[in-house]
Write an enzyme that holds these catalytic residues in place. Sequence first.
Site, PDB file in Angstrom:
ATOM      1  N   TRP A 267     -38.626  66.179  20.184  1.00 14.19           N
ATOM      2  CA  TRP A 267     -39.062  65.229  21.201  1.00 14.19           C
ATOM      3  C   TRP A 267     -39.594  63.956  20.561  1.00 14.19           C
ATOM      4  O   TRP A 267     -39.476  62.872  21.129  1.00 14.19           O
ATOM      5  CB  TRP A 267     -40.113  65.862  22.104  1.00 14.19           C
ATOM      6  CG  TRP A 267     -40.650  64.917  23.129  1.00 14.19           C
ATOM      7  CD1 TRP A 267     -41.914  64.447  23.218  1.00 14.19           C
ATOM      8  CD2 TRP A 267     -39.919  64.295  24.203  1.00 14.19           C
ATOM      9  NE1 TRP A 267     -42.030  63.574  24.286  1.00 14.19           N
ATOM     10  CE2 TRP A 267     -40.822  63.462  24.908  1.00 14.19           C
ATOM     11  CE3 TRP A 267     -38.597  64.363  24.637  1.00 14.19           C
ATOM     12  CZ2 TRP A 267     -40.445  62.710  26.006  1.00 14.19           C
ATOM     13  CZ3 TRP A 267     -38.221  63.605  25.732  1.00 14.19           C
ATOM     14  CH2 TRP A 267     -39.130  62.792  26.407  1.00 14.19           C
TER      15      TRP A 267
ATOM     16  N   TYR B 251     -49.053  60.719  23.685  1.00 16.45           N
ATOM     17  CA  TYR B 251     -48.176  61.245  24.743  1.00 16.45           C
ATOM     18  C   TYR B 251     -48.838  62.447  25.417  1.00 16.45           C
ATOM     19  O   TYR B 251     -48.874  62.551  26.650  1.00 16.45           O
ATOM     20  CB  TYR B 251     -46.828  61.618  24.145  1.00 16.45           C
ATOM     21  CG  TYR B 251     -45.887  62.297  25.112  1.00 16.45           C
ATOM     22  CD1 TYR B 251     -45.340  61.595  26.184  1.00 16.45           C
ATOM     23  CD2 TYR B 251     -45.540  63.635  24.947  1.00 16.45           C
ATOM     24  CE1 TYR B 251     -44.473  62.220  27.082  1.00 16.45           C
ATOM     25  CE2 TYR B 251     -44.677  64.268  25.834  1.00 16.45           C
ATOM     26  CZ  TYR B 251     -44.157  63.552  26.904  1.00 16.45           C
ATOM     27  OH  TYR B 251     -43.305  64.182  27.789  1.00 16.45           O
TER      28      TYR B 251
ATOM     29  N   GLU C 130     -34.947  64.006  28.597  1.00 14.78           N
ATOM     30  CA  GLU C 130     -34.951  65.436  28.266  1.00 14.78           C
ATOM     31  C   GLU C 130     -33.551  65.890  27.865  1.00 14.78           C
ATOM     32  O   GLU C 130     -33.391  66.717  26.961  1.00 14.78           O
ATOM     33  CB  GLU C 130     -35.460  66.264  29.449  1.00 14.78           C
ATOM     34  CG  GLU C 130     -36.926  66.038  29.790  1.00 14.78           C
ATOM     35  CD  GLU C 130     -37.893  66.510  28.711  1.00 14.78           C
ATOM     36  OE1 GLU C 130     -37.473  67.231  27.791  1.00 14.78           O
ATOM     37  OE2 GLU C 130     -39.082  66.151  28.788  1.00 14.78           O
TER      38      GLU C 130
END
Length: 199
Positions: free
Chosen positions: A55, A25, A47
């Site tokens: 995350w 990522y 988000e």
Amino acid sequence: MTALLGPDGGLRCPWALSTEDYIAYHDTEWGRPVHGDDALYERLCLEAFQSGLSWLTILRRREAFRTAFSSFEIAAVAEFDDRDAERLLADEGIIRNRAKIAATLANAKVLAGWEPGELDTLIWSHAPEPGRAPKSIADVPAVTPESAALSKALKKAGIRFVGPTTAYALMQACGLVNDHLATCVSREPAVGPARLAGH
């Protein structure tokens, strides 16, 4: 904490080195410019779902999120009804948070009434001028005046679940700011208003 050596010998932002998911990522997505209303809606939603969580939790469920939310196509999600909301609340592949699911559906309904490109323009209008590359994690803020302004603008437009911290995470993820550390292998020239011609 400064950049650390990765498995390939390259220096990277420290947060990226805990798992292979993060490395991929970090190297291919985080901090790279994202354009298009549906793509930005997806990032905005993810988000919001990440708020209060790691995350990595979101990253590992992203395909399940995409399946559950019709690939985050605004027009499709805007058609979701109460039955869809209940389906989502029962979907173990995503984060089953009633408030976040409700915000995701409500935001799609708002955005479906916007002109094509309007979300892209609003978000990118808050990109700051490129700043000095951070040398360590301590130099990376959680909130900035620009993220506070973006949050305020989105809320004024009827978008829910997007506080200044979430807005800044969105700005980082979508390349409005470049928070790769100065010595990170993924450090690219910052993207500011001067580089937005044609968008």
